[in-house]
Motif scaffolding. Structure first.
Motif, short mmCIF file in Angstrom:
data_model
loop_
_atom_site.label_atom_id
_atom_site.label_comp_id
_atom_site.label_asym_id
_atom_site.label_seq_id
_atom_site.Cartn_x
_atom_site.Cartn_y
_atom_site.Cartn_z
N UNK A 173 10.89 7.11 13.35
CA UNK A 173 11.38 7.57 12.06
C UNK A 173 12.50 6.66 11.58
N UNK A 174 12.56 6.42 10.27
CA UNK A 174 13.70 5.72 9.71
C UNK A 174 14.96 6.54 10.02
N UNK A 175 15.95 5.93 10.58
CA UNK A 175 17.16 6.66 11.00
C UNK A 175 17.93 7.22 9.81
N UNK A 176 17.66 6.70 8.61
CA UNK A 176 18.41 7.14 7.42
C UNK A 176 17.69 8.20 6.61
N UNK A 177 16.38 8.01 6.39
CA UNK A 177 15.66 8.95 5.52
C UNK A 177 14.57 9.74 6.23
N UNK A 178 14.33 9.43 7.51
CA UNK A 178 13.37 10.15 8.35
C UNK A 178 11.90 9.92 7.97
N UNK A 179 11.61 8.94 7.14
CA UNK A 179 10.22 8.56 6.89
C UNK A 179 9.60 8.11 8.21
N UNK A 180 8.34 8.51 8.45
CA UNK A 180 7.71 8.27 9.74
C UNK A 180 6.78 7.05 9.74
N UNK A 181 6.78 6.39 10.90
CA UNK A 181 5.92 5.22 11.13
C UNK A 181 5.19 5.40 12.45
N UNK A 182 4.05 4.71 12.58
CA UNK A 182 3.25 4.85 13.81
C UNK A 182 3.81 4.03 14.96
N UNK A 228 8.45 -3.80 9.90
CA UNK A 228 7.75 -4.53 8.84
C UNK A 228 8.07 -3.93 7.47
N UNK A 229 8.11 -2.60 7.39
CA UNK A 229 8.45 -1.95 6.12
C UNK A 229 9.88 -2.26 5.72
N UNK A 230 10.79 -2.20 6.69
CA UNK A 230 12.20 -2.50 6.40
C UNK A 230 12.37 -3.93 5.91
N UNK A 250 0.30 13.34 0.57
CA UNK A 250 1.49 13.49 1.41
C UNK A 250 2.07 14.89 1.30
N UNK A 251 2.12 15.44 0.08
CA UNK A 251 2.67 16.77 -0.14
C UNK A 251 1.86 17.83 0.58
N UNK A 252 0.55 17.61 0.70
CA UNK A 252 -0.33 18.55 1.38
C UNK A 252 -0.31 18.36 2.90
N UNK A 253 0.68 17.62 3.39
CA UNK A 253 0.94 17.45 4.83
C UNK A 253 -0.13 16.64 5.56
N UNK A 254 -0.72 15.67 4.88
CA UNK A 254 -1.57 14.69 5.55
C UNK A 254 -0.64 13.58 6.05
N UNK A 255 -0.38 13.60 7.34
CA UNK A 255 0.64 12.73 7.91
C UNK A 255 0.08 11.34 8.21
N UNK A 256 0.73 10.33 7.60
CA UNK A 256 0.29 8.96 7.79
C UNK A 256 1.51 8.05 7.91
N UNK A 257 1.35 6.97 8.65
CA UNK A 257 2.40 5.96 8.76
C UNK A 257 2.76 5.47 7.37
N UNK A 258 4.04 5.42 7.06
CA UNK A 258 4.48 5.05 5.72
C UNK A 258 4.24 3.58 5.43
N UNK A 259 3.88 2.81 6.43
CA UNK A 259 3.59 1.39 6.21
C UNK A 259 2.09 1.11 6.24
N UNK A 312 0.86 -1.18 0.00
CA UNK A 312 0.00 0.00 0.00
C UNK A 312 0.90 1.23 0.00
N UNK A 313 0.31 2.37 -0.34
CA UNK A 313 1.08 3.61 -0.36
C UNK A 313 0.14 4.80 -0.25
#
Length: 408
Positions: free
Chosen positions: A109-118, A125-127, A62-71, A55-56
């Motif tokens: 947050x991913x320590x490398x790219x800062x993508x956020x997870x809940x 799981x995403x990794x 996302x650009x409009x700042x609707x914050x959601x878990x990346x997974x 899913x994605x």
């Protein structure tokens, strides 16, 4: 057949529970497969719960700042933060904040790219599934990174409201890149509805518009530069990419999550005095008026996913089931809209409630234009019999008048 089928769905559902409730059967060459009940379901029963293969979140969302878990697409804003942003009222305070189920202290947050997870579980799981192949590291804000160029190109050719995402395709590729059993995952993705070559081109046309061939070539070039993998070389050819694009466009199921909506539903369940209920309802009504004035209908964190079992459900203009996302994440709940008996086909509607109330001609026009098929559900068949007394031209004229009234 049962064992392979259970194995096929084991990533998405509890195979033991599901195998006793439903089964996928081949119907005919026209309809393909369908989902059928193996037990009785009462109105309101949950038929099954399913998570997507991938899913994605939509890229404009996302650009409009609707914050959601990346997974799992769980909303990351608290209900109060969400209400403040959507209403444009920074100091807005929600009553009963304890009803909000968002827990910022658990976010990772991913320590490398800062993508956020809940949660740490979603990050892991995403990794494990695809994120290692897609992580941009320190280049996450670099506009020249191949994946960022792909995202920007998608946004430039697919404006809101979005119905799909190039990142579903990216995560399909990344999953196969990362997993050990590549053949198994390729087989899982191949189980989604496929189309003839001319239908695939038409679906791409509908997703991209008049310049679809030029845009499809651009997207394929960027997709290849960002993600090429020799195990999936067939997905990167012009024909394979169009087929992949069609697969996502045909089978992608919209996912919507909202911490504010969850808070409102929790408020509805509160036991209050009549005066307290009136005050709370009045507050919520005014809040939605403020949001409509500031933001319009663009309220939720939105994305799409590929649901293997749910994609087996065929369309009906009188569906006996519907999909929802009550847990504020990507877990799809298929629920019975009425009593369903063993052997009965489980159908959903590709049309919204307003569209289902329109005439047969109008419904068929929408389904042909968007899904490339002609419906033969009991409602359409019975209305076709009734329309033997009426010419298609008269019905079309009536629908044109209906469309004009709707526009007014």
């Amino acid at each position: 057949m049962a064992a392979p089928q259970d194995d096929m769905f084991s990533f998405c559902v509890d195979p033991i529970k599901v195998s006793s409730c439903v089964e996928v059967r081949f119907i005919d060459k026209t309809k393909g497969k369908g989902l059928f009940a193996k037990k009785n379901f009462k109105k309101g029963d949950t038929i099954f719960v399913e998570r997507p293969l991938v899913s994605a979140q939509f890229l404009w969302n996302s650009l409009y700042k609707y914050k959601a878990c990346d997974y799992c697409l769980h909303a990351l804003e608290t209900a109060e933060d969400n209400a403040q942003r959507l209403s444009g009222i920074p100091g807005l305070s929600l009553p009963h904040p304890e009803l909000c189920n968002v827990r910022p202290e658990l976010h990772q947050a991913c320590s490398k790219c800062q993508v956020m997870y809940c949660s740490i579980e979603c990050l892991q799981a995403a990794a494990d599934q695809y994120h290692q192949a897609l992580c941009l590291g320190s280049s996450h804000e670099d506009p020249d990174h191949p994946i960022n160029k792909l995202k920007d190109a998608w946004r430039s050719v697919h404006f809101p409201p979005e119905t799909s995402s190039i990142m579903l395709m990216a995560r399909m590729v990344a999953t196969v890149k990362q997993v050990q059993d590549k053949g198994h995952w390729q087989k899982l993705f191949s189980n989604f509805c496929s189309r003839a070559a001319n239908d695939e081109a038409e679906i791409a046309h509908k997703l991209l518009g008049e310049k679809f061939q030029e845009q499809l070539t651009l997207l394929r070039t960027l997709f290849t530069a960002a993600l090429y993998d020799e195990h999936l070389s067939q997905w990167f050819t012009p024909e394979g990419f169009c087929s992949l694009f069609s697969l996502v466009g045909t089978n992608g199921q919209g996912i919507g999550t909202s911490s504010l909506s969850k808070w409102v539903h929790a408020c509805d369940a509160l036991e209050l005095t009549s005066q307290q209920r009136e005050q709370l309802d009045s507050f919520i009504d005014q809040l939605y008026k403020d949001i409509e004035k500031e933001t319009g209908d663009f309220l939720n964190c939105e994305g799409s996913g590929l649901f293997l079992l749910q994609s087996s459900c065929n369309h009906s203009c009188i569906p006996n089931s519907e999909a929802s996302f009550p847990n504020n994440n990507f877990y799809l709940h298929l629920s019975a809209l009425g009593d369903i008996h063993p052997g009965e086909e489980i159908c959903i509607s590709y049309l919204d409630c307003c569209q289902r109330d329109r005439s047969r001609h109008s419904r068929h026009k929408i389904l042909r234009e968007n899904y490339l098929f002609v419906c033969s559900c009991p409602k359409c068949v019975s209305q076709m019999d009734e329309l033997d007394l009426t010419s298609d031209e008269e019905e079309a004229e009536g629908d044109d008048m209906e469309d004009e009234m709707t526009d007014v």
